[in-house]
Design a protein around this motif. Structure first.
Motif, PDB file in Angstrom:
ATOM      1  N   THR A   1       1.070  10.705   5.531  1.00  0.00           N
ATOM      2  CA  THR A   1       1.167   9.455   6.278  1.00  0.00           C
ATOM      3  C   THR A   1      -0.185   9.047   6.838  1.00  0.00           C
ATOM      4  OG1 THR A   1       3.448   9.958   6.877  1.00  0.00           O
ATOM      5  CG2 THR A   1       2.314   8.332   8.223  1.00  0.00           C
ATOM      6  N   TRP A   2      -0.918   9.987   7.345  1.00  0.00           N
ATOM      7  CA  TRP A   2      -2.260   9.704   7.890  1.00  0.00           C
ATOM      8  C   TRP A   2      -3.169   9.157   6.795  1.00  0.00           C
ATOM      9  CZ3 TRP A   2      -6.228  14.054   9.265  1.00  0.00           C
ATOM     10  CH2 TRP A   2      -7.379  13.491   9.816  1.00  0.00           C
ATOM     11  N   ASP A   3      -3.139   9.804   5.633  1.00  0.00           N
ATOM     12  CA  ASP A   3      -3.990   9.341   4.529  1.00  0.00           C
ATOM     13  C   ASP A   3      -3.616   7.923   4.104  1.00  0.00           C
ATOM     14  OD1 ASP A   3      -5.344  11.731   4.518  1.00  0.00           O
ATOM     15  OD2 ASP A   3      -4.090  12.637   2.953  1.00  0.00           O
ATOM     16  N   LYS A   4      -2.305   7.620   4.074  1.00  0.00           N
ATOM     17  CA  LYS A   4      -1.882   6.274   3.702  1.00  0.00           C
ATOM     18  C   LYS A   4      -2.313   5.259   4.733  1.00  0.00           C
ATOM     19  CE  LYS A   4       2.071   7.354   0.751  1.00  0.00           C
ATOM     20  NZ  LYS A   4       3.532   7.202   0.541  1.00  0.00           N
ATOM     21  N   MET A   5      -2.243   5.666   5.999  1.00  0.00           N
ATOM     22  CA  MET A   5      -2.681   4.755   7.068  1.00  0.00           C
ATOM     23  C   MET A   5      -4.168   4.449   6.931  1.00  0.00           C
ATOM     24  SD  MET A   5      -0.180   3.901   9.091  1.00  0.00           S
ATOM     25  CE  MET A   5       1.454   4.402   9.611  1.00  0.00           C
ATOM     26  N   LYS A   6      -4.952   5.463   6.638  1.00  0.00           N
ATOM     27  CA  LYS A   6      -6.386   5.238   6.462  1.00  0.00           C
ATOM     28  C   LYS A   6      -6.644   4.307   5.276  1.00  0.00           C
ATOM     29  CE  LYS A   6      -7.708   9.571   6.309  1.00  0.00           C
ATOM     30  NZ  LYS A   6      -8.630  10.748   6.209  1.00  0.00           N
TER      31      LYS A   6
ATOM     32  N   LYS B   1       9.038   4.419   5.138  1.00  0.00           N
ATOM     33  CA  LYS B   1       7.731   4.452   4.456  1.00  0.00           C
ATOM     34  C   LYS B   1       7.638   3.350   3.404  1.00  0.00           C
ATOM     35  CE  LYS B   1       6.313   8.447   3.025  1.00  0.00           C
ATOM     36  NZ  LYS B   1       6.377   9.788   2.431  1.00  0.00           N
ATOM     37  N   ARG B   2       8.727   3.143   2.652  1.00  0.00           N
ATOM     38  CA  ARG B   2       8.705   2.093   1.624  1.00  0.00           C
ATOM     39  C   ARG B   2       8.596   0.711   2.256  1.00  0.00           C
ATOM     40  NH1 ARG B   2      12.511   5.500  -1.091  1.00  0.00           N
ATOM     41  NH2 ARG B   2      14.234   4.342  -0.111  1.00  0.00           N
ATOM     42  N   LEU B   3       9.320   0.532   3.363  1.00  0.00           N
ATOM     43  CA  LEU B   3       9.253  -0.756   4.038  1.00  0.00           C
ATOM     44  C   LEU B   3       7.860  -1.030   4.595  1.00  0.00           C
ATOM     45  CD1 LEU B   3      12.671  -0.798   5.934  1.00  0.00           C
ATOM     46  CD2 LEU B   3      11.975  -2.306   4.046  1.00  0.00           C
ATOM     47  N   MET B   4       7.221   0.029   5.119  1.00  0.00           N
ATOM     48  CA  MET B   4       5.880  -0.148   5.671  1.00  0.00           C
ATOM     49  C   MET B   4       4.896  -0.558   4.580  1.00  0.00           C
ATOM     50  SD  MET B   4       3.361   2.617   7.464  1.00  0.00           S
ATOM     51  CE  MET B   4       3.028   3.309   5.848  1.00  0.00           C
ATOM     52  N   GLU B   5       5.075   0.006   3.385  1.00  0.00           N
ATOM     53  CA  GLU B   5       4.152  -0.290   2.299  1.00  0.00           C
ATOM     54  C   GLU B   5       4.379  -1.681   1.709  1.00  0.00           C
ATOM     55  OE1 GLU B   5       4.828   2.856  -0.415  1.00  0.00           O
ATOM     56  OE2 GLU B   5       3.899   4.399   0.835  1.00  0.00           O
ATOM     57  N   SER B   6       5.611  -2.151   1.824  1.00  0.00           N
ATOM     58  CA  SER B   6       5.931  -3.426   1.163  1.00  0.00           C
ATOM     59  C   SER B   6       6.114  -4.593   2.118  1.00  0.00           C
ATOM     60  CB  SER B   6       7.208  -3.273   0.335  1.00  0.00           C
ATOM     61  OG  SER B   6       8.308  -2.928   1.187  1.00  0.00           O
ATOM     62  N   SER B   7       6.214  -4.327   3.420  1.00  0.00           N
ATOM     63  CA  SER B   7       6.489  -5.413   4.360  1.00  0.00           C
ATOM     64  C   SER B   7       5.666  -5.231   5.618  1.00  0.00           C
ATOM     65  CB  SER B   7       7.986  -5.436   4.708  1.00  0.00           C
ATOM     66  OG  SER B   7       8.229  -6.355   5.742  1.00  0.00           O
ATOM     67  N   SER B   8       5.243  -6.322   6.143  1.00  0.00           N
ATOM     68  CA  SER B   8       4.464  -6.268   7.388  1.00  0.00           C
ATOM     69  C   SER B   8       5.356  -6.182   8.617  1.00  0.00           C
ATOM     70  CB  SER B   8       3.576  -7.508   7.485  1.00  0.00           C
ATOM     71  OG  SER B   8       4.396  -8.684   7.464  1.00  0.00           O
ATOM     72  N   ASN B   9       6.677  -6.312   8.418  1.00  0.00           N
ATOM     73  CA  ASN B   9       7.593  -6.256   9.560  1.00  0.00           C
ATOM     74  C   ASN B   9       7.788  -4.828  10.078  1.00  0.00           C
ATOM     75  OD1 ASN B   9       8.050  -9.023   9.488  1.00  0.00           O
ATOM     76  ND2 ASN B   9       9.700  -8.815   7.969  1.00  0.00           N
ATOM     77  N   THR B  10       7.518  -3.842   9.232  1.00  0.00           N
ATOM     78  CA  THR B  10       7.667  -2.442   9.639  1.00  0.00           C
ATOM     79  C   THR B  10       6.305  -1.900  10.036  1.00  0.00           C
ATOM     80  OG1 THR B  10       9.508  -2.149   8.126  1.00  0.00           O
ATOM     81  CG2 THR B  10       8.426  -0.158   8.926  1.00  0.00           C
ATOM     82  N   THR B  11       6.205  -1.333  11.236  1.00  0.00           N
ATOM     83  CA  THR B  11       4.927  -0.858  11.752  1.00  0.00           C
ATOM     84  C   THR B  11       4.782   0.646  11.542  1.00  0.00           C
ATOM     85  OG1 THR B  11       5.793  -0.392  13.958  1.00  0.00           O
ATOM     86  CG2 THR B  11       5.047  -2.650  13.510  1.00  0.00           C
ATOM     87  N   TYR B  12       3.566   1.097  11.750  1.00  0.00           N
ATOM     88  CA  TYR B  12       3.249   2.530  11.646  1.00  0.00           C
ATOM     89  C   TYR B  12       4.049   3.350  12.656  1.00  0.00           C
ATOM     90  CZ  TYR B  12       0.516   1.581  15.825  1.00  0.00           C
ATOM     91  OH  TYR B  12       0.135   1.231  17.079  1.00  0.00           O
ATOM     92  N   LEU B  13       4.352   2.730  13.818  1.00  0.00           N
ATOM     93  CA  LEU B  13       5.070   3.455  14.864  1.00  0.00           C
ATOM     94  C   LEU B  13       6.463   3.863  14.400  1.00  0.00           C
ATOM     95  CD1 LEU B  13       5.041   4.488  17.756  1.00  0.00           C
ATOM     96  CD2 LEU B  13       5.879   2.243  18.507  1.00  0.00           C
ATOM     97  N   GLU B  14       7.121   3.010  13.603  1.00  0.00           N
ATOM     98  CA  GLU B  14       8.444   3.328  13.094  1.00  0.00           C
ATOM     99  C   GLU B  14       8.398   4.526  12.157  1.00  0.00           C
ATOM    100  OE1 GLU B  14      11.023  -0.044  11.917  1.00  0.00           O
ATOM    101  OE2 GLU B  14       9.321  -1.293  12.512  1.00  0.00           O
ATOM    102  N   VAL B  15       7.357   4.612  11.358  1.00  0.00           N
ATOM    103  CA  VAL B  15       7.218   5.741  10.436  1.00  0.00           C
ATOM    104  C   VAL B  15       7.028   7.039  11.205  1.00  0.00           C
ATOM    105  CG1 VAL B  15       5.818   6.741   8.580  1.00  0.00           C
ATOM    106  CG2 VAL B  15       6.254   4.280   8.629  1.00  0.00           C
ATOM    107  N   ILE B  16       6.139   7.029  12.172  1.00  0.00           N
ATOM    108  CA  ILE B  16       5.869   8.234  12.954  1.00  0.00           C
ATOM    109  C   ILE B  16       7.111   8.653  13.738  1.00  0.00           C
ATOM    110  CG2 ILE B  16       4.492   9.160  14.847  1.00  0.00           C
ATOM    111  CD1 ILE B  16       2.195   7.361  13.885  1.00  0.00           C
TER     112      ILE B  16
END
Length: 467
Positions: free
Chosen positions: A203-208, A416-431
């Motif tokens: 997740t960290w690597d994807k965020m970077k 994770k899929r929503l975060m990658e495909s949509s701006s409505n899902t934030t990093y905070l939801e993944v963590i």
């Protein structure tokens, strides 16, 4: 006329002995009434007590039948062979057994051999030589049960000491099993943490990557993912520390220096899943500490008998046989046999209230022992009830946490899929989703461990480990 008088005295003593025996001086201990029925609460039903009708108790199973893991069996046997507390308990049994031998030997006459020789001269005359080779035997006739009650008290003490040896053995088996299962739980938690470590690193690597290649992703997202990764690593370090400490404790329990403990896996364990607690009276037969408390009560019962016997006469018969060349100052050569017999009867009359006080104290100690025994029985029932309810609640929680884990695994992937495909899902939801999954998996493992620990506690609470 003399023999008639002696016969009359003998008949009087025999009548007195019979009268005193009817007053309780020769009575044997009988178990008094104790609150034992219905002392185990039903772990599920709304009823207050468990109405167990079967007579086969889970606590009657040998420990090898309950704990089937070969490596755990090896550790338990090593602990039974080397644990210093158990070795000392065995020595205590031997010491009390020697005390019982002394009490038994009190019924036999005591024999003393004390040779003497004298060389005497008066006013320079030729020295005279005299000698005595006496052998004396003294026998305490136990007419009023003093020696008998002391012997029975020592017998009860020996049984109680053997019971406490079993208690130590039971605690060792329980302690080794619980520490072993704790290690298996910690091993599984380390596996979960290691998987989560990889997941948070991913997740960290994807965020970077997204921060560097997609507009709108701030550096704070990368920092939060990095912090989550370090948090998981910190938990792993703490678990490894707990494993080392647990290994050290288990090594000490089995009598060896701290070292790595060979063990299986949490998933590979097979423990009983259905239990019979048995009726309340079985706790009196199976629990070593309960039985030991009753034997202490029996010992106090005989101590009361001993205290009562001190109110009555003490009859001692002493006989002496001596080979000597001296008799009343006249020299006899060669030596002759000198025989004598003495009987003494000592009746206590006034001893500053010590005998009366001794009896009162003995009775009060008996009452204390009864209270302790009753409390031990209730405590045993309480421990069984707690183990049963703990097992049932842990089983239910394990099922629920297992379902929760499955849901959260899907939640992490979907987030994770929503975060990658949509701006409505934030990093905070993944963590957050990853943190919830980690906690759920840890809780599920803890539930499995609590089930195992409940089995161990129930087995010991029902008197296991005596086989």
């Amino acid at each position: 006329m003399n023999w008639r008088s002696n016969m009359k005295k003998l008949m009087m003593y025999m009548s007195a002995a019979l009268l005193l025996s009817s007053c309780g001086l020769y009575n044997k201990y009988e178990r008094p009434e104790v609150m034992a029925d219905g002392i185990i609460r039903d772990p599920v039903a709304m009823a207050d007590t468990l109405a167990a009708k079967d007579t086969t108790s889970f606590g009657n199973l040998p420990w090898r039948t309950v704990f089937t893991d070969p490596q755990l069996q090896t550790l338990i046997q090593q602990g039974l062979d080397n644990n210093p507390d158990l070795l000392n308990a065995a020595l205590n049994v031997k010491m009390v057994n020697e005390a019982l031998k002394i009490a038994r030997l009190a019924f036999l006459p005591s024999v003393v051999f004390s040779p003497q020789g004298t060389l005497a001269s008066f006013d320079g005359a030729k020295a005279s030589k005299t000698y005595q080779l006496p052998v004396s035997a003294s026998w305490n006739v136990d007419l009023f049960g003093n020696l008998l009650s002391q012997k029975r008290s020592a017998q009860m003490q020996l049984i109680a000491t053997k019971d406490y040896q079993t208690v130590v053995k039971t605690n060792i088996i329980s302690g080794i099993a619980n520490l072993y299962y704790t290690l298996l739980m910690l091993d599984r938690q380390v596996e979960i943490i290691t998987d989560m470590e990889s997941l948070t690193k991913e997740t960290w690597d994807k965020m970077k990557f997204m921060h560097e290649n997609r507009a709108g992703y701030r550096s704070t997202a990368v920092q939060s993912a990095e912090a989550a990764y370090y948090s998981v690593q910190s938990q792993k370090v703490d678990l490894i520390r707990q494993i080392r400490e647990c290994e050290n404790s288990l090594s000490l329990l089995i009598g060896q220096q701290g070292q790595t403990i060979k063990r299986g896996t949490l998933a590979g364990q097979s423990l009983p899943t259905s239990f019979s607690a048995g009726v309340g009276i079985q706790l009196l037969n199976n629990r070593a500490d309960v039985h030991a408390s009753e034997m202490s009560l029996a010992q106090c019962f005989y101590d009361v008998e001993t205290a009562r016997s001190r109110f009555y006469p003490n009859l001692t018969v002493t006989g002496t046989a001596a080979f000597t060349n001296s008799a009343g100052g006249a020299v006899i050569n060669p030596g002759k046999w000198l025989l004598s017999a003495v009987g003494s009867l000592v009746q206590p009359i006034f001893q500053h209230g010590q005998i009366v006080a001794g009896l009162k104290v003995a009775k009060m100690k008996y009452e204390q022992a009864f209270n302790t025994w009753q409390n031990t029985v209730l405590k045993a029932g309480n421990e069984v009830s707690n183990a049963l309810v703990s097992y049932n609640s842990s089983s239910e929680k394990a099922v629920l946490d297992g379902k929760r884990v499955e849901v959260l695994k899907r939640n992490v992937e979907d987030t994770k899929r929503l975060m990658e495909s949509s701006s409505n899902t934030t990093y905070l939801e993944v963590i957050t989703a990853q943190g919830n999954l980690l906690n759920a998996e840890i809780n599920e493992v803890t539930d499995q461990f609590n089930k195992m620990q409940s089995v161990v506690n129930l087995y010991m609470a029902l008197g296991g480990g005596a086989k």
